[in-house]
Design an enzyme around this catalytic site. Structure first.
Site, short mmCIF file in Angstrom:
data_model
loop_
_atom_site.label_atom_id
_atom_site.label_comp_id
_atom_site.label_asym_id
_atom_site.label_seq_id
_atom_site.Cartn_x
_atom_site.Cartn_y
_atom_site.Cartn_z
N LYS A 83 40.45 38.02 42.31
CA LYS A 83 40.29 37.03 43.38
C LYS A 83 38.90 36.40 43.45
O LYS A 83 38.36 36.18 44.54
CB LYS A 83 40.67 37.64 44.74
CG LYS A 83 42.15 38.01 44.82
CD LYS A 83 42.54 38.62 46.14
CE LYS A 83 42.32 40.09 46.20
NZ LYS A 83 43.10 40.79 47.22
N ASP A 114 45.38 46.68 51.36
CA ASP A 114 46.09 45.97 52.43
C ASP A 114 47.58 46.29 52.43
O ASP A 114 48.21 46.31 53.48
CB ASP A 114 45.86 44.45 52.29
CG ASP A 114 46.17 43.92 50.90
OD1 ASP A 114 46.43 44.72 49.98
OD2 ASP A 114 46.15 42.69 50.72
#
Length: 459
Positions: free
Chosen positions: A158, A193
Site C-alpha cells: 500500500k 484489520d
C-alpha cells in the site's frame, strides 16, 4: 468500441468459473495450513484464541495503522449489559515522507500523536489505580506473528517502503517509540484489520465465523479448528484459532486476467504479489478503468484527436471517482461529466462517451465483486458451511465485512451479495449472512486488547 468489448470478454466471470476459483481457494487454504510456504496463501497463525465474548470490562486503547491515515481510539467497556459504554477516536494522516523514511521516524510520529490523544482522556473513561493502560495494535501489513503481542514485518504494501523496519518486531518498534515519547502503555494484542473485524463482529454476534476486508486492500480471516492446522507445532491451548489468510495474495490460472491487469502488476511496487488484491480492491479498480480509457484514447481516439495527458498518470483516477461514475443515475450523466473534467481534465464529452465510461466502470466493479464472492465461497467450503447439514439445522453463518469499498460502493456490494446467493443456492444462502461490521480495525483491536489483557483472571 472493439477495445471495450474485448476487455469485457476477458473479464467475464460465469458461475462455473467462479466455482473453479472457489475450489482453488479452498485447496490453497489446505496447502497453506499444512506447511509454511506451501501455498500462495500465507494462512498466518494469529495466536488469537480468546475472541471477545461481551463480558469484557475496562478502558482500552487501539491504534489502527493500515494505510495513509492512522487512528487512535479508546473505549470504555462495561460488560454484557452496556457493552461499549463510551468511545472516542482521532484520525491523523501520515506525511508522504514518513511512508518511505525510517522505522524510528514513523513510530515516533505515531507515539507523539498517541501521547496527545491520551492527554485528552476525560469524563466517562476510568482506569483503576495501579493498572497500566493497554492497547490493541492493528497493523494491516503482512506480519509473521510470534505470539498474541509480537510479530515481525514481512513486507510493506500500500505505498509504504521503509526497508529498515522489515524483519523487525513491530510491537517492539512501537513500544520503544512510546517509551521515547513518555507514553506508559502496554501492547496487549497485535492484530490486523481483518482479525479486528472478526473480533468486533463476534463481540456483537456469536455466529460470526469469518471476516473480509474490502477497502484499499483486501484480506480475509476465519476461525479454524486447531486440529486442522498441521503446521502449528506449538502448545494447543484452545480448540480454535483465528487464521489470517492474506488472501490478497491468492493466485490461480482461473482468475480472469487482462493485459491491463498484467501491466498494472508489472508496474506496481510488488510485481507478481497480491494478484487477487490488484483485481478486486479499492486501491486498484480506478486505475484499471484509467488504463482501458487510455488505450481507447490512444488507439481509437475515444476523447478526440489528442490523448488527454492526465490519462497517462497512474492512479490519478481513484476508485471513489469510478464508483461515483458507476452510480450516476442522472439522464445526462452529469457526475461522469464532472469527474472526467475535474479529475482527468477532459471536457466536452458526448453522452455516448459518458455511457461507455459507466459501462467500463461496471465491468471492472462487477468482476471484482464476483471474485470476492467466489473467495467467500472458498472459505465457506473449507469450514463446511457451504451446504445445509441436516434437517432442522438452524445455525447461521455470519461473515463480517468492513472496508470503504464494501461500505460506499453500493453497486459492488449488491453484486457481491447477489453472486454469493447464486453460488450457494436458495436454501444455504438463507443461512449465510453478509453483515457490515463497522470499524473492526479500531473497536475490534480494543476488544482483543481486552480479551488478552494481563489483568484477566485465567478461566
Amino acid at each position: 468500441m472493439e477495445i471495450l468489448r474485448e476487455f469485457e470478454r476477458k473479464c467475464e466471470t460465469p458461475i462455473g468459473k467462479l466455482r473453479q476459483i472457489a475450489n482453488a481457494m479452498t485447496n490453497e487454504m489446505h496447502a497453506g495450513l499444512a506447511s509454511e510456504g506451501g501455498s500462495n496463501l500465507k494462512m498466518l497463525l494469529s495466536y488469537v484464541n480468546n475472541l471477545p465474548t461481551g463480558d469484557e470490562c475496562g478502558l482500552f486503547y487501539a491504534l489502527d495503522l493500515g494505510g495513509t491515515n492512522f487512528r487512535v481510539l479508546r473505549v470504555q467497556l462495561e460488560g454484557n449489559e452496556r457493552r461499549v459504554a463510551k468511545q472516542e477516536f482521532t484520525q491523523v494522516s501520515i506525511p508522504q515522507s514518513l511512508m518511505v523514511g525510517t522505522s524510528d521516524q514513523l513510530f515516533d510520529f505515531i507515539a507523539t500523536e498517541l501521547a496527545k490523544f491520551v492527554a485528552t482522556e476525560g469524563e466517562g473513561f476510568y482506569l483503576p489505580p495501579g493498572k497500566k493502560r493497554e492497547l490493541g495494535f492493528t497493523f494491516s501489513f503482512p506480519v509473521k506473528q510470534m505470539s498474541i503481542n509480537s510479530g515481525s514485518l514481512m513486507a510493506w504494501t500500500k505505498g509504504f517502503s521503509i526497508p529498515d523496519a522489515v524483519g523487525r518486531d513491530v510491537v517492539m518498534e512501537l513500544a520503544k517509540a512510546m517509551e521515547r515519547k513518555g507514553v506508559d502503555m502496554r501492547v496487549a494484542a497485535l492484530v490486523n484489520d481483518t482479525i479486528g473485524t472478526l473480533a468486533g463482529g463476534r463481540y456483537l454476534n456469536s455466529e460470526v465465523a469469518a471476516a473480509v476486508i474490502l477497502g484499499t486492500g483486501t484480506n480475509a480471516a476465519y476461525i479454524e479448528q486447531s486440529h486442522a492446522i498441521p503446521k502449528w507445532h506449538g502448545e494447543v491451548i484452545s480448540q480454535e484459532m483465528v487464521i489470517n489468510m492474506e488472501w490478497g495474495n491468492f493466485m490461480s490460472s482461473h482468475l480472469p486476467m487482462t493485459e491491463y491487469d498484467r501491466a498494472l502488476d508489472a508496474e506496481s511496487l510488488n510485481p507478481g504479489d497480491h494478484v487477487l488484491e490488484k483485481i478486486i480492491s479499492g486501491m486498484y479498480l480506478g486505475d484499471i478503468v484509467r488504463r482501458v480509457l487510455c488505450r481507447m484514447a490512444e488507439e481509437a481516439a475515444f476523447f478526440g484527436d489528442v490523448v488527454p495527458p492526465k490519462l497517462k498518470t497512474p492512479f490519478i483516477l481513484q476508485t471513489p471517482d469510478m464508483s461515483a461514475m458507476h452510480h450516476d443515475s442522472s439522464s445526462d450523466l452529469k457526475v461522469v461529466d464532472n469527474k472526467l473534467k475535474d479529475v482527468l481534465g477532459i471536457s466536452n464529452t458526448s453522452l455516448e462517451t459518458r455511457k461507455v465510461v459507466v459501462e467500463l466502470s461496471n465491468i471492472v466493479g462487477t468482476r471484482g465483486a464476483r471474485l470476492a464472492a467466489a473467495g467467500i465461497l472458498g472459505i465457506l467450503k473449507k469450514i463446511g458451511r457451504d451446504e445445509v447439514k441436516e434437517e432442522g439445522d438452524t445455525q447461521n453463518t455470519v461473515i463480517a465485512v468492513d472496508g470503504g469499498l464494501f461500505e460506499h460502493y453500493s453497486e459492488f456490494r449488491k453484486s457481491l451479495e447477489s453472486t454469493l446467493r447464486e453460488l450457494l443456492g436458495e436454501e444455504v444462502s438463507s443461512r449465510v449472512v453478509i453483515k457490515h461490521a463497522n470499524d473492526g480495525s479500531g473497536i475490534g483491536a480494543a476488544l482483543l486488547a481486552a480479551s488478552h489483557s494481563q489483568y484477566i483472571q485465567p478461566h
